[in-house]
Design a protein around this motif. Structure first.
Motif, PDB file in Angstrom:
ATOM      1  N   MET A 241      -8.042  -2.661 -23.720  1.00  0.00           N
ATOM      2  CA  MET A 241      -8.744  -1.863 -22.754  1.00  0.00           C
ATOM      3  C   MET A 241      -7.760  -1.493 -21.642  1.00  0.00           C
ATOM      4  N   TYR A 242      -7.768  -0.286 -21.257  1.00  0.00           N
ATOM      5  CA  TYR A 242      -6.882   0.210 -20.213  1.00  0.00           C
ATOM      6  C   TYR A 242      -7.710   0.572 -18.996  1.00  0.00           C
ATOM      7  N   ILE A 243      -7.362   0.003 -17.883  1.00  0.00           N
ATOM      8  CA  ILE A 243      -8.048   0.310 -16.631  1.00  0.00           C
ATOM      9  C   ILE A 243      -7.000   0.641 -15.579  1.00  0.00           C
ATOM     10  N   TRP A 244      -7.167   1.752 -14.905  1.00  0.00           N
ATOM     11  CA  TRP A 244      -6.258   2.125 -13.837  1.00  0.00           C
ATOM     12  C   TRP A 244      -6.610   1.296 -12.609  1.00  0.00           C
ATOM     13  N   GLN A 245      -5.635   0.577 -12.119  1.00  0.00           N
ATOM     14  CA  GLN A 245      -5.852  -0.261 -10.945  1.00  0.00           C
ATOM     15  C   GLN A 245      -4.872   0.155  -9.865  1.00  0.00           C
ATOM     16  N   GLU A 246      -5.379   0.562  -8.726  1.00  0.00           N
ATOM     17  CA  GLU A 246      -4.519   0.984  -7.633  1.00  0.00           C
ATOM     18  C   GLU A 246      -4.445  -0.127  -6.587  1.00  0.00           C
ATOM     19  N   PHE A 247      -3.232  -0.449  -6.188  1.00  0.00           N
ATOM     20  CA  PHE A 247      -3.013  -1.490  -5.198  1.00  0.00           C
ATOM     21  C   PHE A 247      -2.398  -0.880  -3.955  1.00  0.00           C
ATOM     22  N   GLU A 248      -2.797  -1.404  -2.821  1.00  0.00           N
ATOM     23  CA  GLU A 248      -2.213  -0.970  -1.562  1.00  0.00           C
ATOM     24  C   GLU A 248      -1.315  -2.075  -1.024  1.00  0.00           C
ATOM     25  N   ARG A 249      -0.366  -1.689  -0.197  1.00  0.00           N
ATOM     26  CA  ARG A 249       0.511  -2.668   0.420  1.00  0.00           C
ATOM     27  C   ARG A 249      -0.286  -3.577   1.344  1.00  0.00           C
ATOM     28  N   ILE A 250       0.167  -4.822   1.431  1.00  0.00           N
ATOM     29  CA  ILE A 250      -0.448  -5.768   2.355  1.00  0.00           C
ATOM     30  C   ILE A 250       0.057  -5.428   3.755  1.00  0.00           C
ATOM     31  N   PRO A 251      -0.828  -5.360   4.748  1.00  0.00           N
ATOM     32  CA  PRO A 251      -0.382  -5.105   6.123  1.00  0.00           C
ATOM     33  C   PRO A 251       0.573  -6.211   6.589  1.00  0.00           C
ATOM     34  N   MET A 252       1.518  -5.873   7.444  1.00  0.00           N
ATOM     35  CA  MET A 252       2.550  -6.818   7.867  1.00  0.00           C
ATOM     36  C   MET A 252       1.962  -8.085   8.480  1.00  0.00           C
ATOM     37  N   ALA A 253       0.905  -7.970   9.243  1.00  0.00           N
ATOM     38  CA  ALA A 253       0.292  -9.166   9.831  1.00  0.00           C
ATOM     39  C   ALA A 253      -0.166 -10.133   8.735  1.00  0.00           C
ATOM     40  N   GLU A 254      -0.715  -9.593   7.650  1.00  0.00           N
ATOM     41  CA  GLU A 254      -1.142 -10.439   6.534  1.00  0.00           C
ATOM     42  C   GLU A 254       0.052 -10.977   5.754  1.00  0.00           C
TER      43      GLU A 254
END
Length: 55
Positions: free
Chosen positions: A1-14
């Motif tokens: 199964m193929y699922i497109w998963q988009e990730f965002e950068r973690i904010p610097m504070a985190e």
């Protein structure tokens, strides 16, 4: 199964919170050092932090 998963950068504070809790090497690191390493190598990706040093 193929699922497109988009990730965002973690904010610097985190990044600073997570990385210092993640590994003892970073536990006492200055936030400026963590920010510099993130800017140079990890770019807000926890996967990059977790794989540092593994070849």
């Amino acid at each position: 199964m193929y699922i497109w998963q988009e990730f965002e950068r973690i904010p610097m504070a985190e990044v600073c919170q997570v990385v210092t809790a993640f590994h003892p090497v970073w536990a006492n690191a200055e936030p400026d050092l963590i920010e510099a390493v993130d800017a140079e190598a990890a770019h807000g990706s926890f996967r990059s932090w977790a794989s540092c040093g593994r070849q």
